[in-house]
Design an enzyme around this catalytic site. Sequence first.
Site, PDB file in Angstrom:
ATOM      1  CB  SER A 128      -0.581 -17.547  21.196  1.00 51.18           C
ATOM      2  OG  SER A 128      -0.403 -18.264  22.697  1.00 51.18           O
ATOM      3  CD  GLU A 143      -2.526 -23.842  14.441  1.00 53.40           C
ATOM      4  OE1 GLU A 143      -2.737 -23.358  13.251  1.00 53.40           O
ATOM      5  OE2 GLU A 143      -2.255 -23.071  15.396  1.00 53.40           O
ATOM      6  CD  GLU A 164      -8.151 -19.660  17.634  1.00 51.20           C
ATOM      7  OE1 GLU A 164      -6.984 -20.720  17.946  1.00 51.20           O
ATOM      8  OE2 GLU A 164      -7.739 -18.537  17.729  1.00 51.20           O
TER       9      GLU A 164
HETATM   10  O1  KIV Z   1      -1.361 -20.789  20.778  1.00 49.63           O
HETATM   11  C1  KIV Z   1      -2.290 -20.845  21.461  1.00 49.63           C
HETATM   12  O2  KIV Z   1      -2.084 -20.021  22.554  1.00 49.63           O
HETATM   13  C2  KIV Z   1      -3.333 -21.461  21.204  1.00 49.63           C
HETATM   14  C3  KIV Z   1      -4.694 -21.285  22.034  1.00 49.63           C
HETATM   15  C4  KIV Z   1      -5.272 -19.929  21.738  1.00 49.63           C
HETATM   16  C5  KIV Z   1      -5.785 -22.275  21.718  1.00 49.63           C
HETATM   17  O3  KIV Z   1      -3.416 -22.396  20.422  1.00 49.63           O
END
Ligand code: KIV
Length: 290
Positions: A68, A138, A205
């Site tokens: 993220s 993922e 998620e």
């Molecule tokens: O990329 C991220 O921050 C995540 C979390 C939201 C679990 O995968």
Amino acid sequence: MSATYTLDTSTSRANPTPAPMRRLTIPSIRARKVDGVTAEPIVMLTAYTARQAQLLDPHCDMLLIGDSLGQVIYGLPSSVPVTLDMMIAHGAAVVRGSYHSAVIVDMPFGSYEESPAQAFASASRLLKETGAAGVKLEGGAAMAETIAFLGARGIPVCGHVGLTPQAINMLGGYGPRGKSEAEAAKILADARAVADAGCFAMVVEGVLPELADTVTAAVACPTIGIGASATCDGQVLVTEDLLGMFERTPRFVKRYADLAGIIGKAAAEYASEVRTRAFPGEDQLYGKRT
Ligand code: KIV
């Protein structure tokens, strides 16, 4: 000369890192869930920088360098363009800024999906060049072979099922997943597959609470929810979301602070004082003018 730290030189396998380097280990995180019960929920937050890690570390069990960071730090449109080098730079900073939490790093899109061998090459770089203890990737059943391959070669993997943001181009949006019976069944099967492959924990998620509860009851390893359910074995949020760095608060986020407001107010005050020559004042100068 008095020593300010001690090195553990007890055995050839000791970690010669200055005390108080007593990190939680991946096996200790996995062991939080015993016979389907997690007495003490796992606290995980994202961290991208050393200073952020220093502030979060005492309160967390795990720090995640999430991909993220593509959107949060780099202003990218999604996590798809994030590279291994970006994850390594931020991962190393977070490890340097923490001493208590187990640190795990996201494997970015394109660095692991092709084959278990590609995943091992990428994951081993992540561990060697950051000092993190594990990786997160993922995907469900399609990733099971890779998770088992990495685990058998010394790389702990955290799974990530339900809403998988790296698949944004297939999904078309970040809405909750598993609303139809068929999709819910697929997510449950994915969770079982990554658990059976040996992941030490899995992020669940963006799913309806009942599905998160079913997944949590179905898998032996801890589930870490985000937009999922309070009965998950732990919770994770993007730190900037809980700090209130963005204007819109998604439904699954609780804003624990209004950092955007605080930063905007401080910047406005500073700008005004520069423009009126009130800053720097006497207190900020090296000595008095004669
Ligand atoms: O990329 C991220 O921050 C995540 C979390 C939201 C679990 O995968």
